[in-house]
Write a protein that holds these residues in place. Sequence first.
Motif, mmCIF file in Angstrom:
data_model
loop_
_atom_site.group_PDB
_atom_site.id
_atom_site.type_symbol
_atom_site.label_atom_id
_atom_site.label_comp_id
_atom_site.label_asym_id
_atom_site.label_seq_id
_atom_site.Cartn_x
_atom_site.Cartn_y
_atom_site.Cartn_z
ATOM 1 N N UNK A 67 44.403 50.028 44.687
ATOM 2 C CA UNK A 67 44.935 51.298 45.154
ATOM 3 C C UNK A 67 43.936 52.067 46.000
ATOM 4 N N UNK A 68 42.676 52.037 45.604
ATOM 5 C CA UNK A 68 41.619 52.695 46.385
ATOM 6 C C UNK A 68 41.476 52.012 47.737
ATOM 7 N N UNK A 102 47.269 40.934 53.044
ATOM 8 C CA UNK A 102 46.309 39.843 52.903
ATOM 9 C C UNK A 102 44.882 40.379 52.780
ATOM 10 N N UNK A 103 44.554 41.353 53.617
ATOM 11 C CA UNK A 103 43.212 41.936 53.570
ATOM 12 C C UNK A 103 42.978 42.645 52.243
ATOM 13 N N UNK A 104 43.943 43.433 51.809
ATOM 14 C CA UNK A 104 43.802 44.153 50.538
ATOM 15 C C UNK A 104 43.650 43.156 49.388
ATOM 16 N N UNK A 105 44.403 42.065 49.413
ATOM 17 C CA UNK A 105 44.293 41.048 48.365
ATOM 18 C C UNK A 105 42.901 40.414 48.372
ATOM 19 N N UNK A 106 42.368 40.092 49.559
ATOM 20 C CA UNK A 106 41.018 39.503 49.643
ATOM 21 C C UNK A 106 39.957 40.478 49.144
ATOM 22 N N UNK A 107 40.078 41.745 49.514
ATOM 23 C CA UNK A 107 39.108 42.751 49.070
ATOM 24 C C UNK A 107 39.140 42.865 47.554
ATOM 25 N N UNK A 108 40.319 43.019 47.003
ATOM 26 C CA UNK A 108 40.471 43.174 45.562
ATOM 27 C C UNK A 108 39.944 41.949 44.825
ATOM 28 N N UNK A 109 40.274 40.764 45.322
ATOM 29 C CA UNK A 109 39.816 39.528 44.683
ATOM 30 C C UNK A 109 38.296 39.429 44.714
ATOM 31 N N UNK A 110 37.684 39.661 45.875
ATOM 32 C CA UNK A 110 36.227 39.534 46.013
ATOM 33 C C UNK A 110 35.505 40.510 45.088
ATOM 34 N N UNK A 111 35.948 41.759 45.057
ATOM 35 C CA UNK A 111 35.275 42.756 44.232
ATOM 36 C C UNK A 111 35.545 42.552 42.745
ATOM 37 N N UNK A 112 36.749 42.140 42.394
ATOM 38 C CA UNK A 112 37.072 41.891 40.986
ATOM 39 C C UNK A 112 36.281 40.705 40.448
ATOM 40 N N UNK A 113 36.165 39.646 41.245
ATOM 41 C CA UNK A 113 35.375 38.482 40.831
ATOM 42 C C UNK A 113 33.909 38.863 40.635
ATOM 43 N N UNK A 114 33.385 39.670 41.531
ATOM 44 C CA UNK A 114 31.994 40.110 41.413
ATOM 45 C C UNK A 114 31.790 40.934 40.149
ATOM 46 N N UNK A 115 32.736 41.803 39.857
ATOM 47 C CA UNK A 115 32.636 42.630 38.657
ATOM 48 C C UNK A 115 32.698 41.763 37.398
#
Length: 149
Positions: A67-68, A102-115
């Motif tokens: 959402x952010x 697609x971009x929002x999904x990639x951003x969310x995935x990359x940051x969630x995996x890192x967390x």
Amino acid sequence: MECRITVGTPDGDGGDPAGLFRWLAQDPDVRSTAQLALMPAQERVGDMGGAFEIINAVVANSLALSGVAIAAASWRETRAPRPTVRIQCAGVVVEVDDDSPETIARITHALSEAARAGARTEPGQDGGAAPDTAPGAPGRRADARPGQR
């Protein structure tokens, strides 16, 4: 999960982080799922000081983070020239280039995996890096631009 959001422009200007902060704070989805704070950036030589350049966002899960990211991408699309919006979580930095799903999904995935990786690994152990804590500190970079990995 704690994230930092910065704004910049192609000419090196600091962009309008206060404008993005207001946009995020007024978004009903972000307001209900994230805690936001406008923070002073690390001062550089020659700065007058007192500038607020970093948005600190605390979110509970990847849905709130999404959402952010969506709200930040929407704000970016209303500006000319389009500023660079960077979101940093758990040592990973992503750039918000557009507001496509697609971009929002990639951003969310990359940051969630890192967390998730940061939660499983103690800082400094092999196999995982400690999250950067200093404003402007370099981190691992996950490029979320369409067509790139």
